[in-house]
Design an enzyme around this catalytic site. Structure first.
Site, short mmCIF file in Angstrom:
data_model
loop_
_atom_site.label_atom_id
_atom_site.label_comp_id
_atom_site.label_asym_id
_atom_site.label_seq_id
_atom_site.Cartn_x
_atom_site.Cartn_y
_atom_site.Cartn_z
N THR A 18 1.50 -1.24 0.16
CA THR A 18 0.46 0.34 -0.51
C THR A 18 0.80 1.84 0.21
O THR A 18 0.59 1.95 -0.47
CB THR A 18 -0.51 0.25 1.22
OG1 THR A 18 -1.33 -0.58 0.84
CG2 THR A 18 -2.04 1.30 1.20
N ASP A 95 -0.08 -6.62 4.79
CA ASP A 95 -0.91 -8.08 4.40
C ASP A 95 -0.05 -9.47 5.17
O ASP A 95 0.33 -9.81 6.04
CB ASP A 95 -1.59 -8.56 3.66
CG ASP A 95 -2.68 -7.99 3.95
OD1 ASP A 95 -2.73 -6.81 4.25
OD2 ASP A 95 -3.15 -7.20 1.78
N THR A 170 2.35 -10.21 14.05
CA THR A 170 1.00 -10.80 14.10
C THR A 170 -0.03 -9.37 13.11
O THR A 170 0.14 -8.84 14.11
CB THR A 170 0.18 -11.88 14.28
OG1 THR A 170 -0.42 -12.74 13.38
CG2 THR A 170 0.05 -10.81 15.65
#
Ligand code: ASP
Length: 347
Positions: A18, A95, A170
């Protein structure tokens, strides 16, 4: 020893994500754009007290397309440039950033320089972007050094004012700027008015051996998340899938699983066939304590590997790494339960 200066030579590696995307018309979907355009969007980089060179993937990718081939490419870029630079900052989509950071932590053995992953939730051209702070501070941290060398000597992830050990992270949120968490290990640096460096938590490789880079990751691995009602058909399909060599089993709580006879038998047969099954908790914090409940005793008896407090991202990439190294069946089991890069608790 505390940092004396921040001067350094940093290599910025742009993989996509992004941070460097813009809206595609007429669809409105975000698509990666050229890296040179990205740099012109942050003139502030020239004010930093270090020199920055950059290199970009020919085709920047959305990190959903990340794979072991790209990890090898990244490891190769770092290996080829290791002596010329004091630190590396990798721009990567959020991601799968935790997977790549975990993978690279295993692939880069004896690392003594910082490799810092960062990215953003909003593109760099957006008025409210989080990209500038993430990128600028990641570069600052990568250039921190003292008489003993680099302050950070491991693969890390910097996002929203915090530096984490990469293989402990995470992704926890798809819209908040605070997109990552390190549930089982404290953050290493916090950025406020000053950088608060938490020295006791930094990874130190005391061997002082030369960097060794492993690029073979074996993708014959899988993840199976338990849920009440999981069918025998699904378990069998996974455990009998062609080529499977290691399975990360996401169990309940402290590593517990159903005690149904068919389930027990399926696991035992797979382990007897030579498939490594790693017991990892599906909870976002805490870890596996095999034998704590009777519902995990059978897993221990069946020869499952104790994943302790490792993340799923780290477990799957550690399995790929160990299989890629072609270690023996026994060695895989023993080494998996040992922390190699600070990715799990030692006991
Ligand atoms: N889909 C994007 C990616 O991972 C999201 C991001 O960069 O944050 O490449």
């Amino acid at each position: 020893m505390r940092p004396q200066g921040k001067k350094g030579n940093i290599l910025l590696i742009y993989t996509g994500g992004t941070i460097g995307m813009m809206k595609d018309y007429p669809s409105g979907a975000l698509r990666a754009f050229d890296f040179d355009q990205l740099l012109t969007k942050i003139p502030e980089l020239h004010q930093l007290d270090c020199s920055i060179e950059s290199i970009s993937f020919d085709q920047p990718i959305d990190s959903s397309n990340m794979n072991p081939g790209y990890w090898a490419k990244l490891a190769d870029i770092i290996e080829k440039n290791y002596d010329r630079f004091n630190g590396f900052v990798v721009l990567h989509g959020s991601d799968t950033m935790s997977y790549t950071a975990s993978a690279l932590s295993f692939m880069l053995e004896n690392l003594a320089k910082p490799v810092i992953f960062t990215g953003s939730q909003l593109p760099i051209g957006d008025l409210r972007t989080d990209a500038k702070e993430n990128l600028i501070t990641a570069i600052e941290i990568a250039s921190l050094c003292d008489e003993a060398g680099a302050v950070v000597q491991e693969v890390c992830l910097y996002f929203e004012y915090k530096l984490y050990r990469g293989n402990r992270t995470t992704k926890v949120n798809a819209e908040h700027f605070r997109a990552f968490n390190s549930p089982n290990y404290p953050h290493l640096i916090e950025s406020g008015v000053q950088l608060n460096i938490r020295y006791p938590y930094l990874f130190r490789n005391n061997d002082r051996k030369a960097l060794v880079v492993y690029k073979e990751m074996d993708p014959n691995v899988g993840i199976l998340k338990l849920f009440p009602g999981l069918t025998k058909a699904l378990v069998d399909a996974v455990l009998h899938s062609t080529g499977l060599k290691a399975l990360v089993l996401e169990t309940f709580g402290a590593g517990n699983a159903p005690t149904d006879v068919w389930f027990d038998k399926a696991l035992k047969e797979a382990v007897d066939k030579g498939i490594h099954i790693i017991n990892v908790t599906q909870c976002s914090g805490g870890g596996v304590v095999m034998g704590h409940y009777s519902t995990s005793e059978h897993l221990r008896k069946n020869g499952l590997i104790n994943g302790k407090d490792i993340t799923t991202e780290s477990a799957i990439t550690k399995a790929m790494y160990l299989l890629g190294k072609n270690v023996s069946y026994e060695e895989f089991r023993t080494v998996f339960e040992v922390a190699l890069r600070g990715e799990m608790r030692q006991n």
